[in-house]
Design a protein around this motif. Sequence first.
Motif, mmCIF file in Angstrom:
data_model
loop_
_atom_site.group_PDB
_atom_site.id
_atom_site.type_symbol
_atom_site.label_atom_id
_atom_site.label_comp_id
_atom_site.label_asym_id
_atom_site.label_seq_id
_atom_site.Cartn_x
_atom_site.Cartn_y
_atom_site.Cartn_z
ATOM 1 N N ILE A 74 0.840 -1.197 0.000
ATOM 2 C CA ILE A 74 0.000 0.000 0.000
ATOM 3 C C ILE A 74 0.874 1.245 0.000
ATOM 4 N N LYS A 75 0.296 2.339 -0.491
ATOM 5 C CA LYS A 75 1.018 3.611 -0.542
ATOM 6 C C LYS A 75 0.759 4.467 0.693
ATOM 7 N N CYS A 76 -0.380 4.258 1.351
ATOM 8 C CA CYS A 76 -0.656 5.011 2.576
ATOM 9 C C CYS A 76 0.090 4.357 3.735
ATOM 10 N N HIS A 77 0.167 5.031 4.848
ATOM 11 C CA HIS A 77 0.893 4.500 5.995
ATOM 12 C C HIS A 77 0.199 3.270 6.552
ATOM 13 N N GLY A 78 0.969 2.252 6.866
ATOM 14 C CA GLY A 78 0.436 0.988 7.347
ATOM 15 C C GLY A 78 -0.301 1.060 8.669
ATOM 16 N N ASP A 79 -0.041 2.104 9.469
ATOM 17 C CA ASP A 79 -0.741 2.241 10.750
ATOM 18 C C ASP A 79 -2.241 2.436 10.575
ATOM 19 N N VAL A 80 -2.644 2.852 9.378
ATOM 20 C CA VAL A 80 -4.063 3.087 9.096
ATOM 21 C C VAL A 80 -4.875 1.812 9.344
ATOM 22 N N ASP A 131 8.255 1.117 2.604
ATOM 23 C CA ASP A 131 7.429 0.003 2.137
ATOM 24 C C ASP A 131 6.447 -0.420 3.227
ATOM 25 N N HIS A 132 5.177 -0.486 2.846
ATOM 26 C CA HIS A 132 4.105 -0.860 3.768
ATOM 27 C C HIS A 132 3.328 -2.005 3.137
ATOM 28 N N LEU A 133 3.254 -3.123 3.837
ATOM 29 C CA LEU A 133 2.633 -4.329 3.305
ATOM 30 C C LEU A 133 1.544 -4.812 4.263
ATOM 31 N N VAL A 134 0.302 -4.892 3.749
ATOM 32 C CA VAL A 134 -0.820 -5.410 4.528
ATOM 33 C C VAL A 134 -0.983 -6.881 4.177
ATOM 34 N N THR A 135 -1.047 -7.721 5.204
ATOM 35 C CA THR A 135 -1.260 -9.146 5.007
ATOM 36 C C THR A 135 -2.572 -9.543 5.665
ATOM 37 N N TRP A 136 -3.434 -10.177 4.900
ATOM 38 C CA TRP A 136 -4.696 -10.736 5.390
ATOM 39 C C TRP A 136 -4.544 -12.249 5.398
ATOM 40 N N THR A 137 -4.915 -12.872 6.506
ATOM 41 C CA THR A 137 -4.904 -14.332 6.594
ATOM 42 C C THR A 137 -6.272 -14.787 7.074
ATOM 43 N N LEU A 182 -12.836 -9.886 -0.983
ATOM 44 C CA LEU A 182 -13.398 -8.757 -0.241
ATOM 45 C C LEU A 182 -12.289 -8.011 0.503
ATOM 46 N N ALA A 183 -11.393 -8.755 1.143
ATOM 47 C CA ALA A 183 -10.270 -8.141 1.871
ATOM 48 C C ALA A 183 -9.381 -7.345 0.921
ATOM 49 N N ILE A 184 -9.112 -7.895 -0.259
ATOM 50 C CA ILE A 184 -8.285 -7.199 -1.252
ATOM 51 C C ILE A 184 -8.965 -5.902 -1.687
ATOM 52 N N ASN A 185 -10.247 -5.981 -1.998
ATOM 53 C CA ASN A 185 -10.981 -4.793 -2.448
ATOM 54 C C ASN A 185 -11.083 -3.735 -1.356
ATOM 55 N N MET A 186 -11.291 -4.173 -0.103
ATOM 56 C CA MET A 186 -11.332 -3.214 1.001
ATOM 57 C C MET A 186 -9.980 -2.527 1.151
ATOM 58 N N THR A 187 -8.902 -3.290 1.019
ATOM 59 C CA THR A 187 -7.557 -2.722 1.131
ATOM 60 C C THR A 187 -7.334 -1.643 0.080
ATOM 61 N N LYS A 188 -7.704 -1.935 -1.154
ATOM 62 C CA LYS A 188 -7.536 -0.960 -2.240
ATOM 63 C C LYS A 188 -8.334 0.317 -1.967
ATOM 64 N N GLU A 189 -9.559 0.169 -1.506
ATOM 65 C CA GLU A 189 -10.403 1.346 -1.282
ATOM 66 C C GLU A 189 -9.979 2.142 -0.047
ATOM 67 N N ILE A 190 -9.523 1.462 0.987
ATOM 68 C CA ILE A 190 -9.007 2.168 2.170
ATOM 69 C C ILE A 190 -7.745 2.931 1.786
ATOM 70 N N GLU A 191 -6.889 2.290 1.010
ATOM 71 C CA GLU A 191 -5.665 2.950 0.536
ATOM 72 C C GLU A 191 -6.020 4.193 -0.293
ATOM 73 N N ALA A 192 -6.960 4.063 -1.204
ATOM 74 C CA ALA A 192 -7.362 5.196 -2.050
ATOM 75 C C ALA A 192 -7.936 6.320 -1.195
ATOM 76 N N HIS A 193 -8.729 5.971 -0.195
ATOM 77 C CA HIS A 193 -9.327 6.978 0.689
ATOM 78 C C HIS A 193 -8.243 7.753 1.452
ATOM 79 N N HIS A 194 -7.239 7.048 1.925
ATOM 80 C CA HIS A 194 -6.200 7.700 2.730
ATOM 81 C C HIS A 194 -5.103 8.342 1.881
ATOM 82 N N ALA A 195 -5.116 8.073 0.596
ATOM 83 C CA ALA A 195 -4.128 8.701 -0.292
ATOM 84 C C ALA A 195 -4.616 10.071 -0.760
ATOM 85 N N LYS A 196 -5.883 10.388 -0.471
ATOM 86 C CA LYS A 196 -6.449 11.683 -0.897
ATOM 87 C C LYS A 196 -5.775 12.841 -0.194
#
Length: 150
Positions: free
Chosen positions: A13-19, A111-117, A136-150
């Motif tokens: 992800i491009k946004c900070h991983g703490d999100v 580098d920030h890497l989100v892992t879903w298990t 669903l987890a992948i799509n949520m990750t993309k949309e959360i990243e897009a939201h926080h990249a604004k």
Amino acid sequence: MGLKGKLTVEKEIKCHGDVFPDLFRHNPHHLANIIPNHIQSCDLLEGEFGDLGSVSLWKYTDEGKEKYIKTVIEAIDEEKKLVKFKAAEGDVLQIYKEYTTTIHVDINGDDHLVTWTIAYEKLREDSPDPISLLNLAINMTKEIEAHHAK
């Protein structure tokens, strides 16, 4: 054929991983505003948001169908930015005897890497693997990243 399984996806992800640990652990009720097409609500039923053992009721959409899951925070590791949810009730338990979702974030410099298990045990051998929930987890990750990249 085994009844137990584990699916894992890693997404840079491009946004900070703490999100991610902040949202899913401490502020899951905000997700309905950030990704309303995936999460409609998250209501606290017991404890405090973010505490080990706290219970929340999630309403979400999977494959175009509205569903629900009651989760318990089963594990927290602040250093590893990890939170693990166990299903206590809901639609997933009609297919799986056990179901957990773990969100973990690795931060290495920029580098920030989100892992879903997703770990699960099927009720029956012919039950499907939870691929749609991993998507669903992948799509949520993309949309959360897009939201926080604004």
